[in-house]
Design a protein around this motif. Structure first.
Motif, PDB file in Angstrom:
ATOM      1  N   GLY A 286     -14.970   6.460  -1.179  1.00 23.55           N
ATOM      2  CA  GLY A 286     -15.502   6.714  -0.100  1.00 23.55           C
ATOM      3  C   GLY A 286     -14.622   7.225   0.810  1.00 23.55           C
ATOM      4  O   GLY A 286     -13.331   7.702   0.587  1.00 23.55           O
ATOM      5  N   LEU A 287     -15.095   8.049   2.141  1.00 25.16           N
ATOM      6  CA  LEU A 287     -14.266   8.531   3.038  1.00 25.16           C
ATOM      7  C   LEU A 287     -12.711   7.952   3.479  1.00 25.16           C
ATOM      8  O   LEU A 287     -11.947   8.176   3.401  1.00 25.16           O
ATOM      9  N   LEU A 288     -13.254   6.625   3.836  1.00 33.49           N
ATOM     10  CA  LEU A 288     -11.985   5.802   4.238  1.00 33.49           C
ATOM     11  C   LEU A 288     -11.729   4.587   3.294  1.00 33.49           C
ATOM     12  O   LEU A 288     -11.028   3.801   3.793  1.00 33.49           O
ATOM     13  N   GLY A 289     -12.310   4.532   2.001  1.00 30.94           N
ATOM     14  CA  GLY A 289     -12.147   3.642   1.090  1.00 30.94           C
ATOM     15  C   GLY A 289     -10.802   3.812   0.476  1.00 30.94           C
ATOM     16  O   GLY A 289     -10.313   4.903   0.491  1.00 30.94           O
ATOM     17  N   LYS A 290     -10.423   2.592  -0.190  1.00 32.52           N
ATOM     18  CA  LYS A 290      -9.022   2.629  -0.936  1.00 32.52           C
ATOM     19  C   LYS A 290      -9.375   2.870  -2.422  1.00 32.52           C
ATOM     20  O   LYS A 290     -10.239   2.170  -2.843  1.00 32.52           O
ATOM     21  N   SER A 291      -8.466   3.639  -2.902  1.00 30.25           N
ATOM     22  CA  SER A 291      -8.758   4.043  -4.307  1.00 30.25           C
ATOM     23  C   SER A 291      -8.217   2.726  -5.385  1.00 30.25           C
ATOM     24  O   SER A 291      -7.248   2.312  -4.975  1.00 30.25           O
ATOM     25  N   ASN A 292      -8.686   2.433  -6.359  1.00 32.74           N
ATOM     26  CA  ASN A 292      -8.171   1.598  -7.231  1.00 32.74           C
ATOM     27  C   ASN A 292      -6.994   1.860  -8.015  1.00 32.74           C
ATOM     28  O   ASN A 292      -6.998   2.954  -8.269  1.00 32.74           O
ATOM     29  N   PRO A 293      -6.210   1.015  -7.943  1.00 32.82           N
ATOM     30  CA  PRO A 293      -4.827   1.351  -8.533  1.00 32.82           C
ATOM     31  C   PRO A 293      -5.094   1.714  -9.804  1.00 32.82           C
ATOM     32  O   PRO A 293      -5.622   1.105 -10.728  1.00 32.82           O
TER      33      PRO A 293
END
Length: 293
Positions: A286-293
């Motif tokens: 998503g545009l402001l979502g955090k990517s999974n490590p």
């Protein structure tokens, strides 16, 4: 491009932004629930429709304007959401996702069929004097009801931000969302915090329903459409991100309005889902979502 077309385009974008703020408030409730409990509320659109029907009933039978009934609807939804989470959803937290899906799907079917049995399949709307009013902003003409709904949605979003950043309960909910085990270790009542978070999310969608009924009439069959729309918005903005939910609502509102101008109003959903596919391809979180490590 002619000046008339540019003016029509600017008018459509403005209309989309105003409607998008109400969309964002609706998606904000879904984002809060998922961000705290990691539970996807598949009855979200149905709750939106219930809020619209309750507002219509208050206006039709008690002559209470939607703006005045909004706090009552939000409070009612908070209490109902709190009890629903404590009594029904809480035992399913931690269970496989398909069990959560079936539970909330059953809740959704009960809600939409309850609306159908009580109000029937016909569309219901409110008729207010302000629906014929407008404001001029240079060459643009702003619908009064959309502008009022957007301003109220912004005010509610600001209050929600203050709740999560300035109050003890809000900070505790954020702590429980970040680390369930850590919250338990420091003595927080995580079950109660989860119920409060679900109640807050339900209050948001109830308030959004009270605003949306001033823009379009309601039928029970809108429920599935709003559920899908809420998912599109939060996925585009970033699942679990409150700011992303608002941004996604604005983008979807504008895309629908522009599609209605350039293509056909009946094809606006195609544009929204096209935007969803594009975001998933380029930025899956998503545009402001955090990517999974």
């Amino acid at each position: 491009m002619t000046s008339d077309f540019l003016l029509a385009l600017a008018q459509a974008v403005t209309k989309g932004l105003l409607t998008g703020m109400v969309y964002g408030l609706m998606a904000l409730g879904l984002s809060v629930i998922f961000g705290v409990m990691r539970v996807v509320n598949f009855a979200h659109g149905e709750m939106m429709v219930v809020g619209m029907y309750l507002t219509w009933m208050g206006f039709e039978y008690l002559q209470i304007s939607p703006v005045l009934s909004l706090p009552l609807i939000a409070a009612l939804f908070f209490g109902a959401g709190y009890l629903l989470q404590r009594g029904l959803i809480s035992p399913f937290i931690g269970r496989p996702e398909h069990q959560q899906f079936l539970l909330l799907l059953a809740v959704a079917i009960l809600l939409v069929n309850g609306c159908l049995a009580i109000a029937g399949p016909d569309s219901r709307g409110v008729q207010m004097d302000s629906q014929f009013d407008s404001y001029e902003l240079g060459p643009l003409v702003l619908d009064a009801v959309r502008l009022h709904a957007a301003l109220i949605a912004v005010a509610i979003a600001l209050l929600l931000w203050l709740f999560f950043t300035r109050t003890r309960t809000g900070k505790s909910i954020r702590a429980a969302a970040d680390s369930n085990m850590g919250a338990l270790v420091v003595g927080l009542d995580v079950r109660r915090l989860y119920a409060v978070a679900f109640g807050v999310g339900a209050a948001c969608v109830g308030a959004a329903g009270a605003l949306m009924i001033t823009i379009i009439p309601v039928t029970p069959f809108l429920a599935a459409e709003y559920t899908l729309l809420a998912f599109v918005i939060v996925i585009v903005g970033g699942l679990g991100s409150m700011t992303g939910a608002l941004l996604g609502g604005l983008l979807i509102g504008v895309s629908e309005a522009v599609a209605g101008l350039l293509v056909q109003p009946s094809l606006k959903s195609m544009v929204s889902f096209g935007l969803l596919i594009l975001v998933l391809l380029l930025r899956p979180q998503g545009l402001l979502g955090k990517s999974n490590p």
